[in-house]
Scaffold this active site. Structure first.
Site, PDB file in Angstrom:
ATOM      1  N   LYS A 234      -1.837  -4.435   6.568  1.00 38.21           N
ATOM      2  CA  LYS A 234      -0.687  -4.515   7.468  1.00 38.21           C
ATOM      3  C   LYS A 234      -1.181  -4.867   8.857  1.00 38.21           C
ATOM      4  O   LYS A 234      -2.192  -4.323   9.328  1.00 38.21           O
ATOM      5  CB  LYS A 234       0.048  -3.174   7.466  1.00 38.21           C
ATOM      6  CG  LYS A 234       1.307  -3.121   8.322  1.00 38.21           C
ATOM      7  CD  LYS A 234       1.986  -1.766   8.175  1.00 38.21           C
ATOM      8  CE  LYS A 234       3.241  -1.661   9.014  1.00 38.21           C
ATOM      9  NZ  LYS A 234       3.937  -0.357   8.837  1.00 38.21           N
ATOM     10  N   SER A 306       8.728  -1.194   7.665  1.00 36.83           N
ATOM     11  CA  SER A 306       7.791  -2.018   8.437  1.00 36.83           C
ATOM     12  C   SER A 306       6.562  -2.431   7.638  1.00 36.83           C
ATOM     13  O   SER A 306       5.875  -3.375   8.018  1.00 36.83           O
ATOM     14  CB  SER A 306       7.364  -1.297   9.716  1.00 36.83           C
ATOM     15  OG  SER A 306       6.566  -0.171   9.436  1.00 36.83           O
ATOM     16  N   SER A 330       8.186   3.897   6.021  1.00 40.57           N
ATOM     17  CA  SER A 330       7.685   2.522   5.944  1.00 40.57           C
ATOM     18  C   SER A 330       6.756   2.256   4.767  1.00 40.57           C
ATOM     19  O   SER A 330       6.369   1.118   4.545  1.00 40.57           O
ATOM     20  CB  SER A 330       6.993   2.140   7.249  1.00 40.57           C
ATOM     21  OG  SER A 330       7.959   1.965   8.267  1.00 40.57           O
TER      22      SER A 330
END
Length: 602
Positions: A234, A306, A330
């Site tokens: 990420k 996210s 998330s």
């Protein structure tokens, strides 16, 4: 003389005590005092501050009785309008003489740079329920044998193999890390245009790391099941030499010369980084500066959460696994939407050095994988004490591959997927109806107070210079962080005290070894993150999309559930998830990424 000085000192101390709960207000007064402001009301003063207008002068000195009017109006906004006029004047004077210099100095010292990568809060959260227990060292897990695997002929079949299966192909030299890396790089480039799940492809670094993995194997050095295995991170996780954008157009060209701790752990395990994957802008939902990440199972849907890129990329086999993060849903939300197995580990299990911070007491890193077995392999590689993350600790975990599940009692809440309950019961687990009781009613508010105020402290300057006005989604961080300005310090601390009560009540009510429940129930998401509780998200099936075209579609809506365990008992949740997946195939299904149009034919 000494007595007068003592009175003055005590008066200043009283100013500080009275205003400790109003740091946000003092900050506003600080900014207002830079302009000449008439006593036209607090709201009008705020408008003038935003617009940079100049009006008549108002003194906040004891000689002018108008200064307190700003404080008086502000008290109403934070439910503290119980001071008489003399006390309000005293508070206004104290703010100017004592609070504002302290606030400005602190802001200059630690809040002038956005990100929260440095100077973490000294209020350290420990999620363990056995704080006084001596720390034990965990041995590495003993992975199941996967010998005898043969390399598939089709590259797509290779792409959907598990980590242990791919690792066996590498170990036995049926495929090189270079070949494997090339397969996933091609998939990243081929499918990203539809999914919008990738921010940066790290091709040069990937081939460099793959070559190192192949060279080591030629020398007889095998680092374990991640040796030569590609993966994604990420894009809140920094890697030197590559952009770390946080998904935000305000930081899209940012390169941080910081080697994130989790990245270093994976490098040491021999893994190969092939991509920096989408994070929603400043780690909020699935909207980022380049678009909005979509769900491989239903291209009409967005991935939510996210950790959008890690979930979508793992689901579509653009990577064998990915590392995402969770502060408030998330990991759980995008894993559930995209139909992948994911682990939100116990808070503090995985170090966060080099990662953008939302909240030091909530942020967690965890894996998105093809299976619970893979999640256990990744957790084993990335867990451990990070010396630069003060909330990180050596969490003692038993080997999930050695847990005797027949000795476990597992509860199921009314929204659990009953197939999971029945399968575990058939494998000897004692399953009982369960409800996790607690009396704290403000769980969702406590999480928002904690997350938003912490986030604002990390992005204070971002808001002050007006960058929130051009943020990608105006109904997200901009609204929440403006509201966070009006949370008094005393009420932030009270929220943490309420959080402590919640933790104690949850501990007392957690009378089973684990429980099964919906993984995306918002109250449960908030409770789990405040407590630091681990959960494994498990795919349990699919149903038809509600807007199916007349000529049919291969698009599906995923069905998932969560397996929750107490903090430091991740191995129990993983063992139960592995037991369920050992006799089901939902996690092995492949999304229709080669035919993902709105009217795709089946």
């Amino acid at each position: 003389m000494l007595q007068d000085r003592c009175r003055t000192l005590m008066k200043r101390v009283m100013f500080f005590v009275a205003f400790f709960g109003l740091m946000t207000l003092a900050s506003l007064i600080s900014s207002l005092s830079k302009h000449q402001v008439d006593a036209v009301g607090f709201c009008e003063a705020v408008k003038m501050e935003r617009g940079g207008l100049a009006t008549k002068n108002v003194s906040l000195s004891p000689d002018d009785d108008r200064g307190y009017s700003f404080v008086k109006e502000a008290m109403k906004l934070i439910d503290a309008d119980f001071f008489d006029d003399s006390k309000l004047q005293e508070m206004a004077d104290g703010a100017k003489e004592f609070n504002i210099p302290v606030i400005r100095e602190n802001r200059k010292m630690i809040a002038s740079v956005n990100r929260g990568l440095h100077d973490p809060s000294a209020l350290v959260f420990n999620s363990s329920w056995e704080i006084n227990k001596a720390t034990e060292h965990s041995e590495n897990f003993k992975y199941p044998s996967v010998s005898g695997f043969q390399r598939p002929k089709k590259e797509e079949d290779i792409a959907f193999m598990t980590i242990l299966e791919l690792g066996e192909l590498v170990r036995t030299k049926q495929i090189t890390s270079r070949e494997l890396t090339d397969i996933f790089l091609k998939r990243l480039k081929r499918y990203n245009h539809g999914l919008e799940a990738v921010i940066s492809i790290t091709e040069e670094l990937a081939f460099e790391q793959a070559k190192k993995a192949d060279d080591l194997l030629d020398q007889g050095v095998y680092l374990g099941p991640l040796h030569g295995i590609p993966y994604g991170l990420k894009d809140i996780i920094s890697v030197p030499g590559y952009k770390t954008t946080w998904g935000s157009k305000h930081f899209k060209d940012q390169v941080l010369d910081i080697e994130a701790w989790v990245y270093k752990r994976l490098c040491n395990a021999g893994a190969v980084l092939v991509a920096k994957l989408v994070t929603g802008s400043l780690a909020y939902d699935d909207i980022w500066f380049g678009g909005r990440t979509r769900n491989p199972w239903n291209i009409e849907e967005f991935s939510t959460g996210s950790s959008a890129g890690p979930a979508a990329s793992t689901s579509a086999a653009l990577v064998p696994f990915a590392i995402g993060s969770e502060t408030a849903g998330s990991i759980t939300y995008p894993a559930a939407r995209c139909g992948v197995t994911a682990l939100r580990p116990t808070f503090g299990t995985v170090g966060r050095t080099g990662c953008m911070s939302i909240s030091e007491s909530l942020d967690k890193l965890g894996p998105f994988c093809r299976s619970a077995v893979d999640c256990a392999v990744i957790l084993d590689a990335i867990r451990g004490k990070d010396p630069d993350d003060i909330s990180s600790r050596e969490v003692f975990l038993e080997d999930p591959f050695s847990v005797d599940i027949t000795k476990l009692t597992v509860g199921y809440i009314e929204d659990a997927q009953m197939e999971v309950v029945h399968v575990l019961a058939s494998k000897g687990v004692t399953v009982i109806p369960f409800k996790l009781n607690y009396t704290v009613e403000s769980v969702q508010g406590i999480l928002n107070f904690t997350m938003d105020v912490d986030m604002l402290s990390h992005f204070d300057e971002w808001q002050r210079v007006g960058l929130d006005n051009t943020y990608e989604a105006q109904d997200q961080w901009p609204v929440e962080l403006r509201r966070a300005r009006l949370v008094p310090a005393v009420d932030y601390v009270q929220a943490q005290r309420a959080r402590g009560r919640l933790i104690r009540e949850v501990r007392a009510g957690f009378t089973v070894d684990a429980f099964i429940a919906n993984a995306t129930d918002w109250e449960r998401v908030c409770m789990g993150n405040l407590v630091g509780m681990p959960v494994v998200v498990v795919p349990t099936g699919f149903k038809n999309v509600t807007d199916s075209p007349a000529n049919g579609t291969r698009r599906k809506t995923t069905i998932t559930t969560g397996i929750y365990a107490p903090p430091d008992r991740d191995h129990i949740a993983l063992a139960l998830a592995m037991a369920y997946q050992s006799v089901t195939n939902h996690h092995k299904e492949r999304p229709p990424i080669d035919n993902v149009g709105a009217r795709d034919g089946s």
